[in-house]
Scaffold this active site. Sequence first.
Site, PDB file in Angstrom:
ATOM      1  CG  HIS A 131      13.473 -67.076 -43.549  1.00  0.00           C
ATOM      2  ND1 HIS A 131      14.043 -65.881 -43.919  1.00  0.00           N
ATOM      3  CD2 HIS A 131      13.521 -67.102 -42.194  1.00  0.00           C
ATOM      4  CE1 HIS A 131      14.405 -65.209 -42.827  1.00  0.00           C
ATOM      5  NE2 HIS A 131      14.107 -65.917 -41.774  1.00  0.00           N
ATOM      6  CD  GLN A 175      12.947 -63.060 -30.837  1.00  0.00           C
ATOM      7  OE1 GLN A 175      11.950 -63.754 -30.687  1.00  0.00           O
ATOM      8  NE2 GLN A 175      13.870 -63.370 -31.739  1.00  0.00           N
ATOM      9  N   GLY A 195      15.980 -73.339 -37.946  1.00  0.00           N
ATOM     10  CA  GLY A 195      17.272 -73.384 -38.627  1.00  0.00           C
ATOM     11  C   GLY A 195      18.417 -73.674 -37.657  1.00  0.00           C
ATOM     12  CD  GLN A 232      15.725 -69.070 -32.403  1.00  0.00           C
ATOM     13  OE1 GLN A 232      15.690 -67.922 -32.004  1.00  0.00           O
ATOM     14  NE2 GLN A 232      15.512 -69.381 -33.673  1.00  0.00           N
ATOM     15  CB  VAL A 280      20.461 -71.553 -46.791  1.00  0.00           C
ATOM     16  CG1 VAL A 280      20.651 -71.097 -48.232  1.00  0.00           C
ATOM     17  CG2 VAL A 280      19.526 -72.750 -46.730  1.00  0.00           C
ATOM     18  CG  MET A 282      21.579 -66.760 -47.231  1.00  0.00           C
ATOM     19  SD  MET A 282      20.270 -67.240 -48.366  1.00  0.00           S
ATOM     20  CE  MET A 282      21.254 -67.477 -49.834  1.00  0.00           C
ATOM     21  CB  SER A 283      21.498 -63.275 -41.344  1.00  0.00           C
ATOM     22  OG  SER A 283      20.938 -62.399 -40.380  1.00  0.00           O
ATOM     23  NE  ARG A 316      19.321 -58.445 -35.880  1.00  0.00           N
ATOM     24  CZ  ARG A 316      18.690 -59.309 -35.075  1.00  0.00           C
ATOM     25  NH1 ARG A 316      18.953 -60.599 -35.155  1.00  0.00           N
ATOM     26  NH2 ARG A 316      17.812 -58.887 -34.182  1.00  0.00           N
TER      27      ARG A 316
HETATM   28  P1  AMP Z   1      14.502 -65.351 -38.204  1.00  0.00           P
HETATM   29  O1  AMP Z   1      13.432 -64.853 -39.123  1.00  0.00           O
HETATM   30  O2  AMP Z   1      15.864 -64.824 -38.536  1.00  0.00           O
HETATM   31  O3  AMP Z   1      14.143 -65.240 -36.761  1.00  0.00           O
HETATM   32  O4  AMP Z   1      14.626 -66.891 -38.487  1.00  0.00           O
HETATM   33  C1  AMP Z   1      13.517 -67.731 -38.591  1.00  0.00           C
HETATM   34  C2  AMP Z   1      14.002 -69.144 -38.753  1.00  0.00           C
HETATM   35  O5  AMP Z   1      14.822 -69.223 -39.928  1.00  0.00           O
HETATM   36  C3  AMP Z   1      14.878 -69.613 -37.573  1.00  0.00           C
HETATM   37  O6  AMP Z   1      14.560 -70.969 -37.296  1.00  0.00           O
HETATM   38  C4  AMP Z   1      16.260 -69.474 -38.126  1.00  0.00           C
HETATM   39  O7  AMP Z   1      17.189 -70.354 -37.527  1.00  0.00           O
HETATM   40  C5  AMP Z   1      16.047 -69.829 -39.591  1.00  0.00           C
HETATM   41  N1  AMP Z   1      17.127 -69.304 -40.423  1.00  0.00           N
HETATM   42  C6  AMP Z   1      17.609 -68.032 -40.444  1.00  0.00           C
HETATM   43  N2  AMP Z   1      18.639 -67.937 -41.313  1.00  0.00           N
HETATM   44  C7  AMP Z   1      18.810 -69.170 -41.840  1.00  0.00           C
HETATM   45  C8  AMP Z   1      19.732 -69.721 -42.803  1.00  0.00           C
HETATM   46  N3  AMP Z   1      20.675 -68.990 -43.376  1.00  0.00           N
HETATM   47  N4  AMP Z   1      19.608 -71.031 -43.117  1.00  0.00           N
HETATM   48  C9  AMP Z   1      18.644 -71.803 -42.532  1.00  0.00           C
HETATM   49  N5  AMP Z   1      17.750 -71.340 -41.626  1.00  0.00           N
HETATM   50  C10 AMP Z   1      17.840 -70.044 -41.281  1.00  0.00           C
END
Ligand code: AMP
Length: 283
Positions: free
Chosen positions: A41, A65, A152, A158, A181, A189-190, A192
């Site tokens: 993020h 979602q 991302g 998406q 990333v 990275m996630s 989750r």
């Molecule tokens: P999320 O909070 O997981 O819904 O993600 C919010 C935004 O962050 C989305 O555009 C995701 O694609 C992006 N995102 C999540 N994980 C990563 C990552 N490891 N590297 C780059 N962007 C990310």
Amino acid sequence: MPRSPMIARTVPALRRAIDSLRLRKATIALVPTMGALHDGHVSLVRAAKRRATRVIVSIFVNPTQFAPTEDFGSYPRTWKADVAKLAAENVDMIWHPAVEAVYPQGFATRIVPEGPAVVGLEDRFRPHFFGGVATVVGKLFTQCRPDIAIFGEKDFQQLRVVMQMARDLDLGVKVIGSPTVRERDGLAMSSRNVYLSAEERQVAPTLYRTMKECARRIRAGEDTEAAMAGGAEIIRAAGFTLDYFEVRNAETLGPIASTKDGPLRILVAAKLGNTRLIDNIAV
Ligand code: AMP
């Protein structure tokens, strides 16, 4: 000392704050997130800062979602740490609405995306997902009226769905993709990833390693089907339950007849225990 970002929680407060930004001729970038922020993020925020004079980060865990069986209730929420991270990045504003501010009593409109949203990848396993994403992103765009929005590549389908929607509905927002990333061992990275047990965490980088090896074999001219079937076998043998592991056209996300139908992208979704991971790379 980093300055704390302005925090808006209602649409009128958001509008007032954005109007004052606009008066000063700012270009505004929006980074939509569900919070539980990590370095992925943060990389989006930095990409936003390079392209705009003001950055708004939205933090909203969007109920529409999630299917009833999914993790809306237990999704990690780390508000204080998130605000500290965004303050350290000098973000201008956090848009943090309550669910009722986004979906007030009587809300009855939904955006139903097609094209890249119906290609048989995430949509096959999470049929509710892109309708929820498109509806909330449509709302975030009209609420914040940004010039650009950063998403991302981690969530590649998406990203394509949102790009298509912004174009089709003339939303006036330039949607920009930003690279994934990864942890040092390659795991994307996630938010989750915190669900993974120590043993699962050791196994999780198999996804990235296998995608990389398959991409290498395809680039080297090996048979695509054979390379992908071999990859799927490795992922299953590591203990994953595979939803999909496919090579698609990177623009349309449609199936390919040959490697000439490029640019190509490998996309994967798989469950490790109770945790569902997704990832993708360019071939
Ligand atoms: P999320 O909070 O997981 O819904 O993600 C919010 C935004 O962050 C989305 O555009 C995701 O694609 C992006 N995102 C999540 N994980 C990563 C990552 N490891 N590297 C780059 N962007 C990310």
